[in-house]
Design an enzyme around this catalytic site. Structure first.
Site, PDB file in Angstrom:
ATOM      1  N   ASP A   1      42.917  30.450  39.222  1.00  0.00           N
ATOM      2  CA  ASP A   1      42.270  30.754  40.384  1.00  0.00           C
ATOM      3  C   ASP A   1      43.145  31.732  41.477  1.00  0.00           C
ATOM      4  OD1 ASP A   1      39.720  30.253  42.572  1.00  0.00           O
ATOM      5  OD2 ASP A   1      41.549  30.219  43.773  1.00  0.00           O
TER       6      ASP A   1
ATOM      7  N   GLU B   1      36.797  34.950  41.299  1.00  0.00           N
ATOM      8  CA  GLU B   1      38.016  35.221  41.274  1.00  0.00           C
ATOM      9  C   GLU B   1      38.751  33.955  40.246  1.00  0.00           C
ATOM     10  OE1 GLU B   1      37.732  32.432  44.850  1.00  0.00           O
ATOM     11  OE2 GLU B   1      36.789  33.887  43.894  1.00  0.00           O
TER      12      GLU B   1
END
Length: 324
Positions: A122, A166
């Protein structure tokens, strides 16, 4: 080979019997040459040598044209399949390809009883990055991170994917928890080294990653969702404990105890799975050969009908000529 035209029915019966008895063994079927005898017979009957040569040449040309069209369609289909499994922004595999490949490797590692590792990444504080630099710069940031990850992950059996937003994921086949941790640390270091500015952060002036990894030795009748859940828990732990780090979680160490299964038990499980897979493939191949033989029989019947029409036309022409 000389074929008695008056015994065409016997050749057809022989061909049909061959199909019925040998559909599971294609080499036996071909060895009989029953199809060739019938085709030679029905194609040449009532045709002159010149007509027959013209007919063969026409069929060959038609076959080549069909083959070229088929190859073009297959190439187009392959290109469409590639497009459907690639993330348009980052040019790595998309979520669809992630699930397909994870399922394939989960099954493969089940058969070989080898470890499969999954790393979830992440981008830290990515919302803040978008708010600071705008979404176009955010897209460029994700694209650069994807390139860095692809440069680190080099093995053909490993896969870098965009998991969503993301988040990225890396599938590592035949890789234990220590090897997966090494790859995760290497990717995080490479992204820090890329020095993508994030000036709004007081903690770190550059973009960083948090990573959670899981390792499993899949067992029969298990589901790959298990490793996703474990990797997600580890990623949550990495983010909760300060980000910019790699976590694996305590459960991963416990899972590695599966390696201590006695060798005899592991070999028995592996052999049992291989036998099941071979039986499935054998049944599938037999069905395909049977369908192919049925198509060939239909082809013979169509050629016989065509030959019957030729004989009838020849007979009519002969009667007309005789009446003159």
């Amino acid at each position: 080979m000389i074929v008695d035209l008056d015994n065409l029915d016997s050749y057809c019966q022989r061909f049909s019997a061959c199909l019925a008895s040998a559909y599971q063994d294609e080499s036996c079927f071909l060895g009989e040459q029953a199809l060739q005898e019938v085709l030679d017979c029905v194609e040449k009957k009532s045709l002159s040598i010149l007509d027959y040569q013209f007919l063969v040449a026409s069929q060959q040309l038609e076959c080549r044209q069909l083959q070229q069209e088929l190859e073009a369609k297959n190439e187009e289909l392959q290109q469409l399949n590639i497009i459907a499994t690639i993330d348009s922004l980052t040019q790595v595999a998309n979520r669809r390809r992630f699930e397909e490949y994870l399922d394939i490797e989960w099954r493969r590692m089940t058969r070989s009883q080898q470890p499969l590792s999954l790393i979830l990444f992440d981008v830290d504080f990515f919302k803040s990055y978008n708010d600071t630099y705008g979404h176009p710069m955010g897209d460029r940031c994700l694209s650069k991170i994807a390139r860095v990850m692809k440069d680190v992950v080099q093995r053909p059996t490993d896969l870098v994917t965009r998991y969503g937003g993301e988040e990225f994921a890396v599938i590592l086949s035949n890789t234990d928890i220590h090897g997966a941790a090494h790859i995760a640390e290497k990717i995080c270091f490479a992204v820090r080294k890329a020095a993508i500015p994030h000036e709004n952060l007081q903690i770190n002036p550059y973009v960083t990653l948090s990573a959670g990894l899981a390792t499993e030795i899949p067992i029969f009748d298990s589901n790959f969702q298990k490793i996703i859940v474990e990797a997600d828990k580890a990623l949550y732990q990495a983010k909760a404990t300060g980000r910019n780090r790699v976590c694996s979680g305590q459960k991963q160490t416990e899972n590695l105890e599966v390696k201590r299964i006695p060798t005899l038990t592991k070999e028995f499980l592996s052999n049992n799975l291989l036998i099941r897979e071979e039986l499935r493939l054998s049944t599938q191949k037999s069905q395909q050969i049977k369908e192919k033989n049925q198509q060939l029989l239909k082809q013979v019947q169509e050629v016989m009908q065509k030959n019957q029409q030729i004989r009838q036309e020849s007979s009519e022409l002969y009667m007309m000529h005789k009446m003159r």
